[in-house]
Write a protein that holds these residues in place. Structure first.
Motif, PDB file in Angstrom:
ATOM      1  N   ASP A  73       0.820  -1.218   0.000  1.00 12.19           N
ATOM      2  CA  ASP A  73       0.000   0.000   0.000  1.00 12.19           C
ATOM      3  C   ASP A  73       0.852   1.266   0.000  1.00 12.19           C
ATOM      4  O   ASP A  73       0.316   2.368  -0.002  1.00 12.19           O
ATOM      5  CB  ASP A  73      -0.930   0.019   1.231  1.00 12.19           C
ATOM      6  CG  ASP A  73      -2.123  -0.928   1.066  1.00 12.19           C
ATOM      7  OD1 ASP A  73      -2.432  -1.299  -0.085  1.00 12.19           O
ATOM      8  OD2 ASP A  73      -2.736  -1.289   2.093  1.00 12.19           O
ATOM      9  N   GLN A  97       1.012   5.943   3.002  1.00 17.90           N
ATOM     10  CA  GLN A  97       0.363   4.632   2.989  1.00 17.90           C
ATOM     11  C   GLN A  97      -1.053   4.875   2.499  1.00 17.90           C
ATOM     12  O   GLN A  97      -1.769   5.700   3.085  1.00 17.90           O
ATOM     13  CB  GLN A  97       0.278   4.086   4.412  1.00 17.90           C
ATOM     14  CG  GLN A  97       1.552   3.468   4.943  1.00 17.90           C
ATOM     15  CD  GLN A  97       1.696   2.044   4.462  1.00 17.90           C
ATOM     16  OE1 GLN A  97       0.740   1.273   4.527  1.00 17.90           O
ATOM     17  NE2 GLN A  97       2.860   1.710   3.956  1.00 17.90           N
ATOM     18  N   ALA A 109      -4.357   2.856   2.025  1.00 20.34           N
ATOM     19  CA  ALA A 109      -4.993   1.554   2.249  1.00 20.34           C
ATOM     20  C   ALA A 109      -5.796   1.148   1.018  1.00 20.34           C
ATOM     21  O   ALA A 109      -6.621   1.916   0.526  1.00 20.34           O
ATOM     22  CB  ALA A 109      -5.885   1.635   3.473  1.00 20.34           C
ATOM     23  N   LYS A 112      -4.484   0.407  -1.975  1.00 19.54           N
ATOM     24  CA  LYS A 112      -3.798   0.645  -3.254  1.00 19.54           C
ATOM     25  C   LYS A 112      -3.123  -0.631  -3.776  1.00 19.54           C
ATOM     26  O   LYS A 112      -3.193  -0.929  -4.972  1.00 19.54           O
ATOM     27  CB  LYS A 112      -2.744   1.765  -3.117  1.00 19.54           C
ATOM     28  CG  LYS A 112      -2.060   2.075  -4.450  1.00 19.54           C
ATOM     29  CD  LYS A 112      -0.973   3.119  -4.311  1.00 19.54           C
ATOM     30  CE  LYS A 112       0.341   2.567  -3.831  1.00 19.54           C
ATOM     31  NZ  LYS A 112       1.252   2.078  -4.860  1.00 19.54           N
ATOM     32  N   GLY A 113      -2.489  -1.384  -2.882  1.00 17.94           N
ATOM     33  CA  GLY A 113      -1.791  -2.591  -3.325  1.00 17.94           C
ATOM     34  C   GLY A 113      -2.736  -3.563  -4.010  1.00 17.94           C
ATOM     35  O   GLY A 113      -2.449  -4.082  -5.095  1.00 17.94           O
ATOM     36  N   CYS A 152      -3.712  -9.202  -2.926  1.00 15.30           N
ATOM     37  CA  CYS A 152      -2.515  -8.381  -3.196  1.00 15.30           C
ATOM     38  C   CYS A 152      -1.355  -9.167  -3.766  1.00 15.30           C
ATOM     39  O   CYS A 152      -0.240  -8.664  -3.794  1.00 15.30           O
ATOM     40  CB  CYS A 152      -2.019  -7.724  -1.918  1.00 15.30           C
ATOM     41  SG  CYS A 152      -3.235  -6.749  -1.110  1.00 15.30           S
ATOM     42  N   VAL A 207      -7.113   6.493  -4.025  1.00 13.12           N
ATOM     43  CA  VAL A 207      -7.618   5.115  -4.021  1.00 13.12           C
ATOM     44  C   VAL A 207      -8.964   5.038  -4.763  1.00 13.12           C
ATOM     45  O   VAL A 207      -9.233   4.083  -5.497  1.00 13.12           O
ATOM     46  CB  VAL A 207      -7.722   4.593  -2.566  1.00 13.12           C
ATOM     47  CG1 VAL A 207      -8.437   3.260  -2.503  1.00 13.12           C
ATOM     48  CG2 VAL A 207      -6.324   4.467  -1.968  1.00 13.12           C
TER      49      VAL A 207
END
Ligand code: TMP
Ligand code: ASP
Length: 255
Positions: free
Chosen positions: A33, A45, A47, A49-50, A84, A234
């Motif tokens: 992330d 960071q 949250a 995104k990964g 992920c 995001v």
């Protein structure tokens, strides 16, 4: 249970970790992330995104494969790894970032007298040396040759492959109302010497503008939202995934 077991960490970059697995021809790529920009001067960071980049990249790699373009992708992770993780062929990544630009934006407009939004036809292809310590500088042909990073024929191959990727991705994104402004890809060599598209293809590595949106900030659906502090990063990536899911098959799960 998964069809593979994770082994040691092979490499950690700014946005991903690459792990060995119990299978010699398989690595597991974990999307983080972490968001960085300007050679990691700016960090956050984000949250989710990964997971978004992993799933967007999977869809894109599958479309590239259908178009006959070789990639390192072998499928999404299973079970706990469904969000992920991506399975891939191990490659030796060539430390050259290949950037294709269809529309002037970003560093190009800082370095040359080109207004953002100027169409580039034919597309402009640039090579950059992938090394944060040197700030990923632009490579001329002579510098590329001097560093011996690729042979003359591999350089040709990189160029042909990147332009084919551009043609496929432009059409894919256009089919969901997104303008592919530019993108960066990394290429790798497999153990048997095949050149394949590696790394990721996501809103971290592409500029994507909403074709239906005239506002120059509201149309941005990529990492420029983070670079320019526009917020909604995001959410923008989520919109890209949602649109792609509307035209792509479910990505395959490895194993
Ligand atoms: P640039 O305009 O900053 O040179 O970026 C061109 C494209 O490459 C853009 O789509 C963003 C992508 N990119 C990366 O994926 N990684 C990078 O480190 C940089 C600088 C750009
Ligand atoms: N990926 C690069 C960094 O982390 C630069 C960028 O994407 O803007 O710094």
């Amino acid at each position: 249970m998964t069809a593979y077991r994770l082994a040691n960490l092979l490499y950690e970059g700014k946005a991903k970790r690459v792990h060995a697995t119990d299978q010699p021809d398989l690595v597991a790529v974990e999307f983080k992330d972490d968001a960085t920009a300007f050679n990691a001067l700016k960090k956050a960071q984000l949250a989710g995104k990964g997971s978004l980049n992993c799933r967007i990249s999977a869809l894109v790699f599958e479309v590239l494969a259908q178009a006959g373009i070789p990639t390192h992708y072998r499928g999404l992770g299973q079970g706990d790894h469904a969000e992920c993780w991506m399975l891939a062929r191990p490659v030796r990544v060539i430390p050259v970032e290949v950037v294709v630009r269809n529309v002037a934006a970003g560093s190009l407009c800082k370095q040359l007298p080109l207004e953002p939004g100027t169409p580039l036809d034919p597309p402009l292809l640039d090579f950059y040396y992938k090394d944060d310590a040197y700030g990923d500088p632009l490579l001329t042909d002579a510098r590329l040759e001097r560093l011996g990073l690729v042979t003359a024929s591999q350089r040709q191959e990189l160029e042909v492959l990147a332009l084919r990727v551009n043609a496929v991705l432009r059409e894919l994104f256009h089919s969901v109302g997104l303008r592919l402004v530019d993108f960066k890809i990394e290429l790798g060599l497999t153990a048997d010497g095949q050149l394949v598209v590696a790394d990721e293809v996501s809103p971290d590595t592409c500029r994507l503008w909403d074709e239906a949106e005239a506002d120059v900030q509201a149309r941005i659906l990529d990492k420029d939202r983070f670079r320019q502090d526009l917020g909604g990063v995001v959410e923008a990536y989520g919109e890209v995934l949602k649109r792609l899911q509307g035209v792509c098959a479910q990505p395959q799960v490895y194993g």
